[in-house]
Design an enzyme around this catalytic site. Structure first.
Site, PDB file in Angstrom:
ATOM      1  N   HIS A   1       2.272  58.177  51.736  1.00 56.82           N
ATOM      2  CA  HIS A   1       2.619  57.207  50.398  1.00 56.82           C
ATOM      3  C   HIS A   1       1.354  55.991  50.959  1.00 56.82           C
ATOM      4  CE1 HIS A   1       6.464  59.499  50.647  1.00 56.82           C
ATOM      5  NE2 HIS A   1       6.163  59.974  51.923  1.00 56.82           N
TER       6      HIS A   1
ATOM      7  N   HIS B   1      -0.751  49.605  56.386  1.00 56.65           N
ATOM      8  CA  HIS B   1      -0.690  50.076  55.901  1.00 56.65           C
ATOM      9  C   HIS B   1      -1.407  49.147  54.079  1.00 56.65           C
ATOM     10  CE1 HIS B   1       3.302  49.443  56.033  1.00 56.65           C
ATOM     11  NE2 HIS B   1       3.465  49.708  55.284  1.00 56.65           N
TER      12      HIS B   1
ATOM     13  N   HIS C   1      -0.095  48.738  49.968  1.00 63.47           N
ATOM     14  CA  HIS C   1       0.570  48.776  48.792  1.00 63.47           C
ATOM     15  C   HIS C   1      -0.459  48.909  47.665  1.00 63.47           C
ATOM     16  CE1 HIS C   1       4.354  49.499  50.885  1.00 63.47           C
ATOM     17  NE2 HIS C   1       4.266  48.962  51.787  1.00 63.47           N
TER      18      HIS C   1
ATOM     19  N   GLU D   1       4.307  43.827  45.934  1.00 61.47           N
ATOM     20  CA  GLU D   1       5.628  44.188  46.591  1.00 61.47           C
ATOM     21  C   GLU D   1       6.774  42.479  46.555  1.00 61.47           C
ATOM     22  OE1 GLU D   1       6.083  46.834  50.467  1.00 61.47           O
ATOM     23  OE2 GLU D   1       6.455  48.472  48.339  1.00 61.47           O
TER      24      GLU D   1
ATOM     25  N   HIS E   1       0.318  45.620  54.980  1.00 65.40           N
ATOM     26  CA  HIS E   1       1.233  45.006  55.649  1.00 65.40           C
ATOM     27  C   HIS E   1       1.499  45.804  57.222  1.00 65.40           C
ATOM     28  CE1 HIS E   1       4.484  45.691  52.340  1.00 65.40           C
ATOM     29  NE2 HIS E   1       4.077  44.234  52.626  1.00 65.40           N
TER      30      HIS E   1
ATOM     31  N   THR F   1       9.806  48.868  53.304  1.00 63.77           N
ATOM     32  CA  THR F   1      10.263  48.721  51.560  1.00 63.77           C
ATOM     33  C   THR F   1       9.919  49.944  50.988  1.00 63.77           C
ATOM     34  OG1 THR F   1       8.079  48.082  51.523  1.00 63.77           O
ATOM     35  CG2 THR F   1       8.907  46.809  51.341  1.00 63.77           C
ATOM     36  N   THR F   2      10.073  51.168  52.281  1.00 61.78           N
ATOM     37  CA  THR F   2      10.088  51.992  51.962  1.00 61.78           C
ATOM     38  C   THR F   2      11.411  52.827  52.208  1.00 61.78           C
ATOM     39  OG1 THR F   2       8.598  52.780  53.899  1.00 61.78           O
ATOM     40  CG2 THR F   2       7.522  52.624  51.677  1.00 61.78           C
TER      41      THR F   2
HETATM   42  N1  LIG Z   1       6.426  48.804  53.837  1.00 62.30           N
HETATM   43  S1  LIG Z   1       7.152  48.618  54.574  1.00 62.30           S
HETATM   44  O1  LIG Z   1       5.833  48.882  56.234  1.00 62.30           O
HETATM   45  O2  LIG Z   1       7.766  47.947  55.143  1.00 62.30           O
HETATM   46  N2  LIG Z   1       7.872  50.213  55.230  1.00 62.30           N
HETATM   47  C1  LIG Z   1       7.497  50.995  56.405  1.00 62.30           C
HETATM   48  N3  LIG Z   1       8.217  52.178  56.542  1.00 62.30           N
HETATM   49  C2  LIG Z   1       7.571  52.960  58.240  1.00 62.30           C
HETATM   50  C3  LIG Z   1       7.283  51.901  59.014  1.00 62.30           C
HETATM   51  S2  LIG Z   1       6.778  50.635  57.920  1.00 62.30           S
HETATM   52 ZN   LIG Z   2       4.230  48.559  53.710  1.00 68.47          ZN
END
Ligand SMILES: NS(=O)(=O)/N=C1/NCCS1
Ligand SMILES: [Zn+2]
Length: 263
Positions: free
Chosen positions: A65, A95, A97, A107, A120, A200-201
């Site tokens: 992802h 990570h 996006h 995002e 993030h 957001t995932t």
């Molecule tokens: N993009 S996010 O940071 O909101 N999503 C996540 N999923 C697992 C840890 S952070």
């Molecule tokens: Zn993220």
């Protein structure tokens, strides 16, 4: 679409996540469009404080992802605190996006404008919760620091990450990545917006205190293009699908307040 079979395509993307993750239609979902002049300044909000001096990055991975750098979170010293946070939150991973060639991929958006990419930095409330997984389901469990990436000059330190991406080209690949300190990815100002939202995932848990830095960092198109070289597919698969446009669009604010520092 079951289990970890979500993505960003037509069949498995953000518009169908609610079928497996009904909270996708919850009332504190992320990301959002930030409208600066509608944000309220809160005198009780202090500056963000980052203590990343002893941070120990461990590895860099392609999880199908995004590309993710994980940290050893057994050390209590690597934290974010201050701002809207009542406790120090420990750094777990960061990570990105991003978009496709020439498309934007952040995002969060600012007054309807998106940036090329968004970083993030994910932290968890280890004062109140025993594990990251437990914190990830609690309303004050996570604090994610969002940093916008804008195309411009080369970012001298981002090269350390983009030069490692070829080693995690395929979904499921991971490689050692030690000694990286994300302090080098921060903009000069820590001025921020903050609001209560979600991952957001998937699983889209409504457990995130979002802290979005106003000032973007500059990265080059060449550096961004290296992110798009990453694949959604595994080494043994014949098909090769590039990882790009891995962003969720803004979600309804539902009356939430976006706060910022008082100048
Ligand atoms: N993009 S996010 O940071 O909101 N999503 C996540 N999923 C697992 C840890 S952070
Ligand atoms: Zn993220």
């Amino acid at each position: 679409m079951t289990g970890d079979h979500w993505g960003y395509g037509i069949e498995d993307g953000p518009s169908v996540w609610h079928k497996t993750y009904p909270i996708a239609q919850g009332n504190r979902q992320s990301p959002i469009d930030i409208v600066p002049h509608q944000a309220s300044c809160d005198p009780s909000l202090g500056p963000i404080v980052l203590n990343y001096d002893h941070c120990t990055s461990m590895n860099i991975a392609n999880n199908g992802h995004s590309v993710i750098v994980e940290f050893d979170d057994t050390d209590d010293r690597v934290v974010i605190q201050g701002g809207p946070l009542d406790n120090p939150y420990k750094l777990k991973q960061f990570h990105f996006h991003w978009g496709g060639k020439g498309c934007h991929g952040s995002e969060h958006t600012v007054a309807g404008n998106s940036y090329a990419s968004e970083l993030h930095l994910v932290h968890w409330n280890a004062v109140k919760y025993g594990t990251f997984e437990e914190a990830a389901t609690a309303p004050d469990g996570l604090a994610v620091l969002g940093i916008f990436l804008e195309t411009g000059d080369d970012h001298r330190w981002l090269n350390m990450i983009t030069d490692a991406l070829y080693m995690v080209k395929f979904k499921g690949s991971v490689t050692d990545f030690e000694g990286f300190n994300p302090m080098c990815l921060l903009p000069s100002s820590l001025d921020y917006w903050t609001y209560l939202g979600s991952l957001t995932t998937p699983p889209l848990y409504e457990s995130v205190v979002w802290i979005i830095l106003r000032e973007p960092i500059m990265v080059s198109e060449k550096q961004l293009s290296k992110f798009r070289m990453l694949l959604l597919t595994e080494e043994e698969e014949d098909q090769r699908i590039h990882m790009e446009n891995n962003f969720r669009p803004p979600q309804p604010l539902n009356g939430r307040k976006v706060l910022n520092l008082c100048v």
